[in-house]
Design a protein around this motif. Structure first.
Motif, mmCIF file in Angstrom:
data_model
loop_
_atom_site.group_PDB
_atom_site.id
_atom_site.type_symbol
_atom_site.label_atom_id
_atom_site.label_comp_id
_atom_site.label_asym_id
_atom_site.label_seq_id
_atom_site.Cartn_x
_atom_site.Cartn_y
_atom_site.Cartn_z
ATOM 1 N N VAL A 191 0.838 -1.201 0.000
ATOM 2 C CA VAL A 191 0.000 0.000 0.000
ATOM 3 C C VAL A 191 0.873 1.251 0.000
ATOM 4 C CG1 VAL A 191 -1.703 1.317 1.323
ATOM 5 C CG2 VAL A 191 -1.899 -1.160 1.167
ATOM 6 N N GLU A 192 0.485 2.220 -0.828
ATOM 7 C CA GLU A 192 1.073 3.558 -0.783
ATOM 8 C C GLU A 192 -0.019 4.535 -0.358
ATOM 9 O OE1 GLU A 192 2.825 4.595 -4.477
ATOM 10 O OE2 GLU A 192 4.146 2.832 -4.539
ATOM 11 N N GLU A 193 0.243 5.259 0.692
ATOM 12 C CA GLU A 193 -0.746 6.188 1.223
ATOM 13 C C GLU A 193 -0.607 7.562 0.563
ATOM 14 O OE1 GLU A 193 -2.452 6.289 5.659
ATOM 15 O OE2 GLU A 193 -0.514 7.240 5.461
ATOM 16 N N HIS A 194 -1.721 8.267 0.426
ATOM 17 C CA HIS A 194 -1.663 9.646 -0.055
ATOM 18 C C HIS A 194 -0.807 10.488 0.890
ATOM 19 C CE1 HIS A 194 -4.432 9.316 -3.326
ATOM 20 N NE2 HIS A 194 -5.464 9.001 -2.585
ATOM 21 N N ARG A 195 -0.031 11.390 0.307
ATOM 22 C CA ARG A 195 0.781 12.310 1.101
ATOM 23 C C ARG A 195 0.317 13.741 0.822
ATOM 24 N NH1 ARG A 195 5.113 9.686 3.240
ATOM 25 N NH2 ARG A 195 5.638 7.655 2.338
ATOM 26 N N PRO A 196 -0.577 14.279 1.641
ATOM 27 C CA PRO A 196 -1.122 15.612 1.368
ATOM 28 C C PRO A 196 -0.109 16.711 1.647
ATOM 29 C CG PRO A 196 -1.915 14.820 3.479
ATOM 30 C CD PRO A 196 -1.147 13.689 2.864
ATOM 31 N N ILE A 197 -0.185 17.762 0.845
ATOM 32 C CA ILE A 197 0.647 18.945 1.079
ATOM 33 C C ILE A 197 -0.171 20.091 1.656
ATOM 34 C CG2 ILE A 197 2.298 18.350 -0.721
ATOM 35 C CD1 ILE A 197 0.887 20.449 -2.506
ATOM 36 N N ALA A 198 -1.514 19.978 1.580
ATOM 37 C CA ALA A 198 -2.356 21.077 2.043
ATOM 38 C C ALA A 198 -3.784 20.582 2.212
ATOM 39 C CB ALA A 198 -2.325 22.245 1.050
ATOM 40 N N ARG A 199 -4.565 21.367 2.941
ATOM 41 C CA ARG A 199 -6.013 21.137 2.975
ATOM 42 C C ARG A 199 -6.607 21.649 1.664
ATOM 43 N NH1 ARG A 199 -8.204 24.548 6.822
ATOM 44 N NH2 ARG A 199 -6.208 25.658 6.999
ATOM 45 N N TRP A 200 -7.762 21.088 1.306
ATOM 46 C CA TRP A 200 -8.408 21.498 0.060
ATOM 47 C C TRP A 200 -9.854 21.866 0.348
ATOM 48 C CZ3 TRP A 200 -7.022 23.028 -4.596
ATOM 49 C CH2 TRP A 200 -7.975 23.090 -5.608
ATOM 50 N N ASN A 201 -10.194 23.132 0.103
ATOM 51 C CA ASN A 201 -11.544 23.643 0.355
ATOM 52 C C ASN A 201 -11.979 23.310 1.781
ATOM 53 O OD1 ASN A 201 -11.702 24.828 -2.182
ATOM 54 N ND2 ASN A 201 -12.564 22.996 -3.126
ATOM 55 N N ALA A 202 -13.254 22.988 1.966
ATOM 56 C CA ALA A 202 -13.788 22.876 3.324
ATOM 57 C C ALA A 202 -13.396 21.588 4.027
ATOM 58 C CB ALA A 202 -15.318 22.998 3.285
ATOM 59 N N ASP A 203 -13.346 20.476 3.301
ATOM 60 C CA ASP A 203 -13.203 19.202 4.004
ATOM 61 C C ASP A 203 -12.269 18.210 3.314
ATOM 62 O OD1 ASP A 203 -14.691 18.719 1.764
ATOM 63 O OD2 ASP A 203 -16.319 17.663 2.776
ATOM 64 N N GLY A 204 -11.406 18.696 2.431
ATOM 65 C CA GLY A 204 -10.557 17.777 1.688
ATOM 66 C C GLY A 204 -9.080 18.009 1.932
ATOM 67 N N LEU A 205 -8.285 17.150 1.299
ATOM 68 C CA LEU A 205 -6.838 17.271 1.278
ATOM 69 C C LEU A 205 -6.380 17.133 -0.168
ATOM 70 C CD1 LEU A 205 -5.909 15.018 4.348
ATOM 71 C CD2 LEU A 205 -5.706 17.507 4.241
ATOM 72 N N VAL A 206 -5.190 17.633 -0.467
ATOM 73 C CA VAL A 206 -4.679 17.555 -1.832
ATOM 74 C C VAL A 206 -3.212 17.160 -1.782
ATOM 75 C CG1 VAL A 206 -4.086 20.013 -1.900
ATOM 76 C CG2 VAL A 206 -4.499 18.776 -4.038
ATOM 77 N N THR A 207 -2.796 16.330 -2.738
ATOM 78 C CA THR A 207 -1.420 15.884 -2.817
ATOM 79 C C THR A 207 -0.620 16.817 -3.729
ATOM 80 O OG1 THR A 207 -1.734 14.465 -4.757
ATOM 81 C CG2 THR A 207 -2.245 13.519 -2.589
ATOM 82 N N ALA A 208 0.686 16.579 -3.807
ATOM 83 C CA ALA A 208 1.546 17.389 -4.669
ATOM 84 C C ALA A 208 1.160 17.257 -6.130
ATOM 85 C CB ALA A 208 3.006 16.993 -4.468
ATOM 86 N N GLU A 209 0.573 16.117 -6.490
ATOM 87 C CA GLU A 209 0.146 15.903 -7.871
ATOM 88 C C GLU A 209 -1.234 16.478 -8.168
ATOM 89 O OE1 GLU A 209 3.162 13.390 -6.431
ATOM 90 O OE2 GLU A 209 1.067 13.388 -5.771
ATOM 91 N N GLY A 210 -1.880 17.046 -7.154
ATOM 92 C CA GLY A 210 -3.210 17.608 -7.351
ATOM 93 C C GLY A 210 -4.335 16.614 -7.186
ATOM 94 N N ILE A 211 -4.079 15.498 -6.514
ATOM 95 C CA ILE A 211 -5.128 14.515 -6.235
ATOM 96 C C ILE A 211 -5.878 14.956 -4.990
ATOM 97 C CG2 ILE A 211 -5.624 12.111 -5.627
ATOM 98 C CD1 ILE A 211 -3.074 11.354 -7.147
ATOM 99 N N VAL A 212 -7.180 15.108 -5.123
ATOM 100 C CA VAL A 212 -8.030 15.540 -4.007
ATOM 101 C C VAL A 212 -8.704 14.315 -3.400
ATOM 102 C CG1 VAL A 212 -10.054 16.889 -3.346
ATOM 103 C CG2 VAL A 212 -8.429 17.807 -5.032
ATOM 104 N N PHE A 213 -8.684 14.224 -2.081
ATOM 105 C CA PHE A 213 -9.418 13.153 -1.401
ATOM 106 C C PHE A 213 -10.039 13.711 -0.134
ATOM 107 C CE2 PHE A 213 -5.121 13.092 0.144
ATOM 108 C CZ PHE A 213 -5.155 12.670 1.468
ATOM 109 N N HIS A 214 -11.030 12.986 0.365
ATOM 110 C CA HIS A 214 -11.835 13.497 1.482
ATOM 111 C C HIS A 214 -11.863 12.463 2.619
ATOM 112 C CE1 HIS A 214 -13.377 16.894 -0.904
ATOM 113 N NE2 HIS A 214 -13.353 16.041 -1.917
ATOM 114 N N PRO A 215 -10.907 12.549 3.522
ATOM 115 C CA PRO A 215 -10.886 11.607 4.645
ATOM 116 C C PRO A 215 -11.801 12.065 5.773
ATOM 117 C CG PRO A 215 -9.024 13.072 4.797
ATOM 118 C CD PRO A 215 -9.773 13.469 3.549
ATOM 119 N N LEU A 216 -11.887 11.247 6.819
ATOM 120 C CA LEU A 216 -12.618 11.664 8.011
ATOM 121 C C LEU A 216 -11.943 12.898 8.600
ATOM 122 C CD1 LEU A 216 -13.192 8.171 9.707
ATOM 123 C CD2 LEU A 216 -14.844 9.526 8.398
ATOM 124 N N SER A 217 -12.743 13.808 9.106
ATOM 125 C CA SER A 217 -12.192 15.077 9.593
ATOM 126 C C SER A 217 -11.178 14.860 10.707
ATOM 127 C CB SER A 217 -13.326 15.985 10.070
ATOM 128 O OG SER A 217 -14.075 15.350 11.093
#
Length: 264
Positions: free
Chosen positions: A115-141
């Motif tokens: 398994v490779e886990e997402h590595r976020p660089i920042a929060r995205w909008n109200a409830d998401g995270l974003v990776t360096a590649e611009g992949i947005v995902f929405h984990p539990l808060s």
């Protein structure tokens, strides 16, 4: 009158009715037998060759190995030979923090999951995270790390926003500033808020040039006071709104004549 009787001969290659029926019966029996064999294999294979161990490799900081193992166990059908690895891969990658999963069979009873886990660089909008590649995902808060900067924009622009954030973060860091938030609105209007509290309005035009203009002038601005807003949407200069204890609003330029209405 002599009666003649014509005898019709059957071609040797033309099957007789009984032979056709026999062949059909044999074919049906074979088909049915294969069906029985397939059913027996599907019934007994998971019992004779079950998957007893699901082994997880890779860093799982936010989704424990136990949760991934539980998810795969609930989705698992079949034994070591018949388990659907594509379906199990999809199940693993449905977990918010899992970016990529690879599964393989290990004889006689083990399933290895990398398994490779997402590595976020920042929060995205109200409830998401974003990776360096611009992949947005929405984990539990509760699993969102504290202290990350905020990026805002349409999801379709996430790769562009993430790329610019990383570039501008490095450029501003060299000037002693950190980004608190970066946003682009539906019109393409870019805005940066620094940790020190200063808002940079870059507009929709040559934003790279405008940011460079601020970086070049940052020492003089900081020496003059505490800027709240630096409006860089001018062709040759910028306007500054100072904190209430830092004097009135002033306008700076690059030494060339400005057209005050030329903003974008």
């Amino acid at each position: 009158m002599t009666a003649t009787r014509r005898v019709e001969s059957r071609s040797a290659s033309e099957p007789s009715p009984w032979r056709s029926r026999l062949l059909a019966s044999v074919g049906l029996a074979l088909f049915g037998g294969m069906g029985v064999i397939v059913w027996l294999f599907g019934y007994w294979e998971p019992r004779v060759l079950p998957i007893l161990v699901i082994e997880v490799e890779g860093g799982l900081h936010h989704h424990s190995s136990e949760l991934l193992q539980q998810t795969l166990s609930e989705r698992l059908h079949g034994g070591i030979l018949t388990a659907d690895l594509d379906d199990l891969k999809s199940a693993a990658e449905e977990l918010p923090w899992v970016g990529h999963a690879n599964l393989r069979r290990v004889w006689p009873d083990r399933l290895l999951v990398r398994v490779e886990e997402h590595r976020p660089i920042a929060r995205w909008n109200a409830d998401g995270l974003v990776t360096a590649e611009g992949i947005v995902f929405h984990p539990l808060s509760r699993t969102i790390p504290a202290g990350l900067p905020l990026l805002e924009g349409d999801d379709k622009r996430a790769p562009e926003v993430a790329k610019r954030y990383q570039q501008w973060r490095d450029e501003l860091m060299l000037a002693g500033h950190l980004i608190q938030s970066l946003s682009v609105d539906p019109r393409g209007d870019w805005r940066v808020v620094l940790v020190m509290g200063t808002e940079l309005r870059l507009g929709t035009g040559p934003v790279e040039e405008r940011l460079a203009r601020f970086i070049a002038s940052a020492p003089q601005l900081e020496a003059a006071g505490r800027p709240l807003v630096v409006d860089l949407r001018y062709s040759n200069g910028f306007a500054v709104k100072w904190a209430s204890d830092a004097g009135p609003q002033v306008r700076a330029n690059s030494g060339r004549s400005k057209r005050s209405g030329n903003r974008g």
